[in-house]
Design an enzyme around this catalytic site. Structure first.
Site, PDB file in Angstrom:
ATOM      1  N   GLN A  72      27.295  57.120  30.967  1.00 43.59           N
ATOM      2  CA  GLN A  72      28.715  57.605  30.163  1.00 43.59           C
ATOM      3  C   GLN A  72      28.601  57.606  28.474  1.00 43.59           C
ATOM      4  OE1 GLN A  72      32.838  55.534  29.887  1.00 43.59           O
ATOM      5  NE2 GLN A  72      33.020  56.857  31.469  1.00 43.59           N
ATOM      6  N   CYS A 102      39.604  55.785  27.879  1.00 45.72           N
ATOM      7  CA  CYS A 102      39.471  54.576  27.395  1.00 45.72           C
ATOM      8  C   CYS A 102      40.840  54.299  26.906  1.00 45.72           C
ATOM      9  CB  CYS A 102      38.384  54.207  26.552  1.00 45.72           C
ATOM     10  SG  CYS A 102      38.441  52.607  26.034  1.00 45.72           S
ATOM     11  N   HIS A 171      42.151  58.417  36.318  1.00 45.98           N
ATOM     12  CA  HIS A 171      43.136  57.310  36.726  1.00 45.98           C
ATOM     13  C   HIS A 171      44.556  57.705  36.341  1.00 45.98           C
ATOM     14  CE1 HIS A 171      43.629  52.864  35.554  1.00 45.98           C
ATOM     15  NE2 HIS A 171      44.949  53.401  35.504  1.00 45.98           N
ATOM     16  N   ASN A 202      41.387  56.743  40.642  1.00 43.78           N
ATOM     17  CA  ASN A 202      41.224  55.672  40.108  1.00 43.78           C
ATOM     18  C   ASN A 202      42.695  54.994  39.718  1.00 43.78           C
ATOM     19  OD1 ASN A 202      39.924  54.556  36.910  1.00 43.78           O
ATOM     20  ND2 ASN A 202      39.768  53.557  38.744  1.00 43.78           N
ATOM     21  N   GLY A 226      37.741  49.661  39.776  1.00 41.73           N
ATOM     22  CA  GLY A 226      37.221  48.898  38.503  1.00 41.73           C
ATOM     23  C   GLY A 226      37.438  47.421  38.331  1.00 41.73           C
ATOM     24  N   ARG A 227      38.571  47.000  37.884  1.00 37.45           N
ATOM     25  CA  ARG A 227      38.986  45.814  37.879  1.00 37.45           C
ATOM     26  C   ARG A 227      38.555  44.898  39.211  1.00 37.45           C
ATOM     27  NH1 ARG A 227      44.573  45.340  35.748  1.00 37.45           N
ATOM     28  NH2 ARG A 227      44.511  47.435  36.949  1.00 37.45           N
TER      29      ARG A 227
END
Length: 335
Positions: A72, A102, A171, A202, A226-227
């Protein structure tokens, strides 16, 4: 052509790129509990003086997990993005991924990451240049549904189509939403219908059941976690079990204790002061703790520990005393 899934009959799974988390070491840790189909590196920062970060590059060059790894990039300078993409294509990465999602203010204020979603014209130029550059492997994009609103959402999706992006990881929150608020799965479903490439859904995929629900709501080709993979490294295997209609295998708390031990033993451990190591481990444990007890007692006590000895005495007391207790397959609400 995207790399083949390790389970071709099931929807795709991917570990989301997370700065300071998804390095080679963490990929290897996750692989011990059931790898996702795809890994993505931390982002390579791209500007006029940037060179490939050797530590991030190791996630590609020294990766023995057996799973494809996408490289990425984050940046907005087209000549430098093109240069970096060419450099990365000299290595055995599965594809080149552009970060347009981001949400960190220090990132989007530089008009990179999620900041790009404010400028469709710039996105058009970047995608065009990278698509011309990345011709021998997939070119992919990770983004959010917008910056502070969704006004540009369909414009960006049209650009994804125009430049033949091979995979979109979406996301379902805006950049300004960060990680709070409702995930707009309806817009992910819209993207699935709109774009010509596979979409990974996501946002708040926290368990096998939530993954199944998100796939049903969106029609996405797969999910990106992710988390919640930090807190539950078993999640990808659990998702596969759930998708196949199998009962989720309970994880004894003793196995969680072993996971914490692996997290403590980072490759650079010998060179890092104990206080800094504790801080790094607690970043992971903030998520692990949400599936240990419904009252949040472990989370509170963990945060109060000051030394390695204190922390691991706590872990032993909570996780090893009762061998019948298991890790929650879904994080406890309200912890």
């Amino acid at each position: 052509m995207l790399p083949q899934s390790s389970h071709p009959d099931l929807p795709l799974t991917a570990l989301a790129p997370m700065q300071d988390v998804t390095n080679l070491w963490f990929m290897k840790v996750i692989a011990q509990y059931g790898s996702p189909d795809y890994f993505f590196t931390e982002y390579f920062r791209v500007n006029d003086t940037s060179r490939l970060d050797r530590t991030i590059l190791e996630a590609i060059t020294e990766n023995d997990t057996g799973r494809p790894v996408f490289a990425q990039m984050i940046g907005e300078s087209i000549p430098d993005l093109v240069r970096t993409a060419r450099d990365l294509c000299r290595y055995e990465c599965a594809g080149i991924d552009l970060n347009m999602g981001c949400p960190a203010p220090r990132i989007y204020k530089k008009n990179v990451g999620g900041g790009l979603l404010r400028e469709p014209e710039k996105v058009d130029q970047i995608l065009g240049a990278l698509r011309q550059t990345v011709t021998d492997r997939p070119f992919t994009v990770k983004m959010r549904v917008g910056f502070d609103n969704t006004d540009n959402f369909y414009k960006i999706l049209d650009l994804i189509n125009r430049h033949n992006v091979d995979l979109l990881s979406l996301h379902g929150r805006t950049v300004k939403d960060m990680y709070h608020g409702t995930v707009k799965y309806d817009l992910i479903a819209e993207a699935v219908r709109w774009v010509n490439c596979p979409v990974l859904a996501n946002g708040n995929v926290h368990s096998a059941q939530s993954a199944i629900d998100v796939l049903a709501k969106t029609g996405a080709a797969g999910v990106m976690v992710g988390r919640w993979a930090i807190g539950n490294p078993w999640i990808f295997e659990q998702i596969r079990q759930g998708l196949q209609g199998e009962k989720i295998t309970p994880v004894p708390l003793a196995e969680v204790r072993q996971y914490i031990d692996r997290l403590w033993k980072t490759p650079t451990a010998a060179n890092v002061p104990e206080r800094a190591r504790l801080g790094y481990l607690k970043m992971f444990l903030n998520y692990v703790a949400l599936s240990i007890d419904a009252e949040g007692n472990f989370l509170k006590s963990m945060r109060q520990t000051q030394t390695e000895t204190e922390l691991f005495h706590l872990c032993d007391r909570v996780l090893l005393t009762d061998q019948t207790k298991t890790f929650a397959s879904t994080p406890y609400s309200g912890v």
